[in-house]
Write an enzyme that holds these catalytic residues in place. Structure first.
Site, short mmCIF file in Angstrom:
data_model
loop_
_atom_site.label_atom_id
_atom_site.label_comp_id
_atom_site.label_asym_id
_atom_site.label_seq_id
_atom_site.Cartn_x
_atom_site.Cartn_y
_atom_site.Cartn_z
N HIS A 239 0.83 -1.22 0.00
CA HIS A 239 0.00 0.00 0.00
C HIS A 239 0.86 1.27 0.00
O HIS A 239 0.67 2.17 -0.81
CB HIS A 239 -0.87 0.04 1.26
CG HIS A 239 -1.75 -1.15 1.46
ND1 HIS A 239 -2.96 -1.33 0.81
CD2 HIS A 239 -1.62 -2.21 2.30
CE1 HIS A 239 -3.51 -2.46 1.21
NE2 HIS A 239 -2.74 -3.01 2.11
O1 RIB Z 1 -4.87 0.24 4.81
C1 RIB Z 1 -3.49 0.10 4.61
C2 RIB Z 1 -2.74 1.11 5.40
O2 RIB Z 1 -2.92 0.87 6.79
C3 RIB Z 1 -1.22 1.05 5.18
O3 RIB Z 1 -0.68 2.33 5.32
C4 RIB Z 1 -0.73 0.17 6.29
O4 RIB Z 1 0.62 0.48 6.67
C5 RIB Z 1 -1.66 0.58 7.39
O5 RIB Z 1 -1.14 1.74 7.98
#
Ligand code: RIB
Ligand code: CA
Length: 310
Positions: A239
């Protein structure tokens, strides 16, 4: 030809995909990383701060790391230890950084750097947006000093932490609302794109065989990979790497301008990023560029090249 360098600030809740984003960013010669701030999110601030310092030491990234908020603006902290491990790095223990421990609060350091960069600083945020909201509240002129904000957060469709909300927004929806309303140019890398932005097990293994950095990447993401696989996703969703690579390699991505608002009153829908991408109704302003797609193969190859380089 002299390569253009982009002055950037990273705000992270180091967890395993934030760690991957830090490693990738440290390898991108186009980035001039001016400062890094840690926020509570995936795990408590004591862990995200230490993890960020230690990953920077592993990466040879000599950049000051600042402590930020240890809880959301109004809500109690909820973490994602079930994905990232209680320590935030999937149980991998790194050597402790011997870098100076910065004592300036994150919001003060961020503002000072934005003033120094005179409108050129780009802010990449990959955790809950609490630090940004505090900085904007203390320094109302800060959004006008930022060239662009690029976040990992939100979703134009389903959530992950709840059926409606993505984790970073859900943890601190009030802070997220402040960011979406701040007026600075905003790129939103939500679940629409980040759930596509995955590395497959064999791609991770190939990186894992390449050396210290690769081994850490493979070992630290094992737990999160298993979590994704148990939930029907065949790979490790990176992500937080998305906003970093959107800045340096925008051609890998597709998206469109939209009006985006954060639900802060709902119970079932709290933390949902409501967009006008799919509705007849259009919000009065297009306040974010919402990234929707990525060339996954090119994304994965670029990360492999960056993390396996000597
Ligand atoms: O939903 C994914 C996000 O939430 C990413 O940034 C992961 O590191 C968590 O923080
Ligand atoms: Ca994160």
């Amino acid at each position: 030809m002299i390569e253009k360098k982009y002055p950037v600030w990273l705000d992270v809740d180091t967890g395993v995909d934030d760690a991957a984003a830090l490693l990738v960013a440290s390898r991108l010669t186009q980035l001039d990383i001016r400062g890094i701030s840690a926020v509570a999110g995936n795990v408590e601030l004591e862990h995200t701060f230490a993890n960020t310092r230690n990953v920077c030491a592993l990466a040879g990234l000599h950049v000051p790391v600042y402590r930020g908020a240890d809880k959301p603006l109004l809500r109690p902290l909820c973490t994602a230890a079930h994905v990232h491990g209680f320590d935030g790095l999937g149980g991998v223990v790194l050597p402790e950084s011997d870098a100076l421990v910065e004592t300036l609060p994150a919001w003060d350091a961020l503002y000072a750097e934005a003033v120094r960069q005179r409108g050129e600083l780009q802010l990449i945020a990959t955790g809950p947006l609490t630090n940004l909201a505090i900085a904007f509240s203390k320094y109302p002129d800060l959004p006008g000093l930022l060239k662009r904000i690029l976040i990992m957060g939100g979703s134009s469709k389903e959530g992950n932490d709840t059926p409606a909300a993505e984790f970073n927004i859900y943890v601190d929806p009030h802070a997220a609302q402040a960011v979406f309303k701040c007026g600075a140019p905003l790129v939103m890398c939500g679940l629409d794109v980040t759930m596509q932005a995955m590395l497959l097990p064999d791609e991770i293994e190939a990186i894992g065989r390449s050396g210290r950095i690769g081994r850490f990447f493979r070992d630290s993401t094992k737990k999160a990979l298993a979590f994704h696989q148990a939930n029907g996703t065949p790979g490790m969703c990176l992500h937080d790497v998305c906003p970093v690579l959107y800045l340096t390699h925008p051609h890998l991505f597709q998206g469109q301008e939209a009006g985006v608002y954060v639900e802060t009153q709902g119970t079932v829908t709290l933390g949902k990023t409501v967009t006008d991408l799919w509705s007849d109704f259009q919000f009065p302003a297009k306040n974010a560029f919402v990234v929707l797609d990525v060339d996954r193969s090119a994304f994965a190859s670029l990360i492999r090249d960056l993390l396996t380089a000597g």
